[in-house]
Write a protein that holds these residues in place. Sequence first.
Motif, PDB file in Angstrom:
ATOM      1  N   VAL A 184      -7.352   1.548  -1.370  1.00  0.00           N
ATOM      2  CA  VAL A 184      -7.829   1.012  -0.095  1.00  0.00           C
ATOM      3  C   VAL A 184      -8.324   2.175   0.768  1.00  0.00           C
ATOM      4  O   VAL A 184      -7.609   3.168   0.954  1.00  0.00           O
ATOM      5  N   VAL A 185      -9.546   2.066   1.279  1.00  0.00           N
ATOM      6  CA  VAL A 185     -10.130   3.118   2.120  1.00  0.00           C
ATOM      7  C   VAL A 185     -10.537   2.496   3.444  1.00  0.00           C
ATOM      8  O   VAL A 185     -11.335   1.555   3.478  1.00  0.00           O
ATOM      9  N   ARG A 186     -10.018   3.056   4.537  1.00  0.00           N
ATOM     10  CA  ARG A 186     -10.272   2.513   5.866  1.00  0.00           C
ATOM     11  C   ARG A 186     -11.339   3.334   6.591  1.00  0.00           C
ATOM     12  O   ARG A 186     -11.708   4.426   6.148  1.00  0.00           O
ATOM     13  N   PRO A 187     -11.828   2.833   7.726  1.00  0.00           N
ATOM     14  CA  PRO A 187     -12.874   3.556   8.461  1.00  0.00           C
ATOM     15  C   PRO A 187     -12.435   4.982   8.825  1.00  0.00           C
ATOM     16  O   PRO A 187     -11.304   5.203   9.257  1.00  0.00           O
ATOM     17  N   GLY A 223     -15.113  -5.722   0.164  1.00  0.00           N
ATOM     18  CA  GLY A 223     -15.374  -4.986   1.387  1.00  0.00           C
ATOM     19  C   GLY A 223     -16.821  -4.530   1.474  1.00  0.00           C
ATOM     20  O   GLY A 223     -17.590  -4.626   0.513  1.00  0.00           O
ATOM     21  N   ALA A 261     -19.159  -1.278   3.640  1.00  0.00           N
ATOM     22  CA  ALA A 261     -19.021  -0.120   4.512  1.00  0.00           C
ATOM     23  C   ALA A 261     -20.252   0.767   4.425  1.00  0.00           C
ATOM     24  O   ALA A 261     -21.005   0.730   3.445  1.00  0.00           O
ATOM     25  N   VAL A 288     -16.077   7.098   4.576  1.00  0.00           N
ATOM     26  CA  VAL A 288     -16.385   5.751   5.077  1.00  0.00           C
ATOM     27  C   VAL A 288     -16.527   5.825   6.592  1.00  0.00           C
ATOM     28  O   VAL A 288     -15.564   6.134   7.306  1.00  0.00           O
ATOM     29  N   GLY A 310     -16.679   0.133   8.419  1.00  0.00           N
ATOM     30  CA  GLY A 310     -16.200  -0.830   7.443  1.00  0.00           C
ATOM     31  C   GLY A 310     -15.010  -0.308   6.657  1.00  0.00           C
ATOM     32  O   GLY A 310     -14.466   0.770   6.928  1.00  0.00           O
ATOM     33  N   ALA A 311     -14.581  -1.080   5.680  1.00  0.00           N
ATOM     34  CA  ALA A 311     -13.447  -0.726   4.820  1.00  0.00           C
ATOM     35  C   ALA A 311     -13.738  -1.211   3.411  1.00  0.00           C
ATOM     36  O   ALA A 311     -14.511  -2.160   3.210  1.00  0.00           O
ATOM     37  N   GLU A 326     -11.941   7.395   6.764  1.00  0.00           N
ATOM     38  CA  GLU A 326     -11.201   8.066   5.691  1.00  0.00           C
ATOM     39  C   GLU A 326     -12.141   8.524   4.578  1.00  0.00           C
ATOM     40  O   GLU A 326     -13.247   8.010   4.428  1.00  0.00           O
ATOM     41  N   ARG A 365     -12.141  -1.801  -0.806  1.00  0.00           N
ATOM     42  CA  ARG A 365     -11.131  -1.775  -1.872  1.00  0.00           C
ATOM     43  C   ARG A 365     -11.865  -1.334  -3.132  1.00  0.00           C
ATOM     44  O   ARG A 365     -12.856  -1.953  -3.544  1.00  0.00           O
ATOM     45  N   GLU A 381       0.846  -1.188   0.000  1.00  0.00           N
ATOM     46  CA  GLU A 381       0.000   0.000   0.000  1.00  0.00           C
ATOM     47  C   GLU A 381       0.883   1.240   0.000  1.00  0.00           C
ATOM     48  O   GLU A 381       1.707   1.432   0.901  1.00  0.00           O
TER      49      GLU A 381
END
Length: 718
Positions: free
Chosen positions: A232-235, A248, A250, A278, A281-282, A237, A284, A217
């Motif tokens: 990739v996006v995380r909680p 995924g 979210a 987001v 959740g997360a 973000e 792709r 990443e």
Amino acid sequence: MAAKRAEQFPTLTMVVEGLDCADCARLIERTLGALPGVTSVMALPASGAVRVTYDPTQVDPARMHAALSAVGHPPVLPETAAPRSRQADRRLLMAGLGIVTLVMLTVLGEAMGWLDRLQAILPWPIWLGLTLIVSAPVIRDVSRAAWHRHVTAHTVMTLGLLAALALGQWVTALLVATFIRFGDMVERITTARARTAIAALAAFAPHAARVEREGQEVLVPADAVQPGDIVVVRPGETIPVDGLVISGQATVEQSALTGESVPVEAEAGMPVYAASIVRLGALRVQATAAGEGTTFGRMLRLVQEAEANRTPIQRIADRFAGAYLPVVLAVAGITLLLRHDGVAAAAVLVVACACPIALATPVAVLAAIGATARKGIVVRGGAVLEALAQADVLLLDKTGTLTTGRPSLTAVVPADGWSADTVLALAAAAERDSEHPLAEAVREAARMRGLAIERPDRFSARPGFGVVAQVAGKTVVVGREPEGSVPETLATAAASLVQAGNTLLWVNVDGQPAGVLAAADTLRGDVPLALAELRALGFREIMLLTGDHPQVAAAFAQSLGIPYRAGMLPEEKISVVQDYQRQGRRVVMVGDGVNDAPALAQADVGVAMGVIGTPAAIEAASVALLREDWMLLPALVRLARQTRRVIWLNLGFAVTYNVLGLSLAASGMLSPALAAAAQTLPDLVVLGNSARLLRGLRPVHAVPQPGAAHCQRSHCRS
């Protein structure tokens, strides 16, 4: 060929210092426009930015930076945080109180003779030094503008200040300089307050993206992401690109785009959009667009550029402001010639100020556009608001506009010798690359039956007719008309389906009808109430224009109590718009922005409904509603009319106040000190009046009355 080359020139965006008024914008545009190789310049006080399209073989950014610095507007780093509206309100209140207090002290001091006694306390060099210190930025800016043959709103007042100094009116000169500086402060604060909504929108712009590269990443700038990259996006973000979720799940908040805080659930196969957040959740995401190519990027650019689309009222005000200087000089000269009173002539120069006239339109438009942007509405300038305020004809597309745009297939009727699955599979293959809502209904029906959707060898869309494709060696045409002779049994079935209110898609293979598909759509539940509100707002004619079958169009039109024209091609819709325009009517055309884009462009105001994820529609329309909410339209009409009223009130007050001030000053009834105090008040009035628009849209929350017309057919139930 030259035009084609110009389109390929790069565009440079610079945030510059002090770009907060129409005068600054005109000076910057004139300065950069004079450089060889600069093909277009757009100065945008709303964002404090300048967009320049240029030929890099003739001019470079360094030369443009130098030219801007020479006129007092050097490029600076953009602010990373949006201004807070409450902070701007407090600063504006304090500046206003300061001006009012100073005005009262000046009036009282003039009446009690304190100003003359105050002038005697200190020697004149000290008064001169104080005046020059306070007025130095103003004199510098006016001198720079004059060197570049540009007249600003402060040019006349600066002449008055110099006249007061020449007459030995030291305290008066200092008061004039102080009032000018206070006025500038109020103007900057108010512009910042009006910018708040747009700046807050810009703050949602994603800056970085986490991209999968060779199993790792990697953090890269958001606009450096390429189509096809996996992000990739995380909680917590912000989604940095437009794209499709490949894995995924979210909860995603899209308030930056649509103005609605209600989240949506995203999972594999669903589209997501840049600037969405987001929350749980997360994801792709496979990128399809980044930077200015995203829905948010286009929306932000159009909102920032909207102020460049000046209203006819603003052009009149600009011409008036440009002619104001010679008029004031003439009045001052006549006063000096007839009355032999240099003090009265100086008062004429001091009281004259074109600032409120110059501010009357742009601040109001800026406030209105910022307010609409917060609700997910892109309005392409003040000219659009003015046209919307005067509109009295409303023309409507059906599919995706009056309806949800998500029709479903209700029947597949094959011709003799064909099976239903074969007809549906061929139609789905032909419609594989089509964006039309009916095409998605065909593909969905094929997927539900477990049919493979083959990729066509060739594909072309024929707006108003359908699609043509080469599938497995066969020429497949899917559209509203059959080809060749139609068997009687098929014709009877088709007539029955139309009578039931379905839309027909004929599937023709190698020039002969292979079958017919029937689809039905659902009327949007808020349409009847919205149309009732628009009628109450003075839209005298509301008409449905659709390419659908007359019987289907009749069912929808009858439920809404409006006339209709069916079976229309895109060029025929344009003709209807032009007919109304030749009658002197102002036309609003509402569509989905896809196959009705030409009619939207022809209308005085083209409104594209629910265009999130459809960049072409955002670009084609003069108003883009990213949210599928019909009640936004009457609310927007109200805001447009309120904006027009505010502008006319601003202009009327500013002109009347200036004429009255000039008359009193020329007659000797207004001293230079009182004239300096008087010229600051119209700015506050104009800015305060325009600030009312920052409250934004006033949505309608009425409940449909019993007995209101509703469509009872199955395809119309909401």
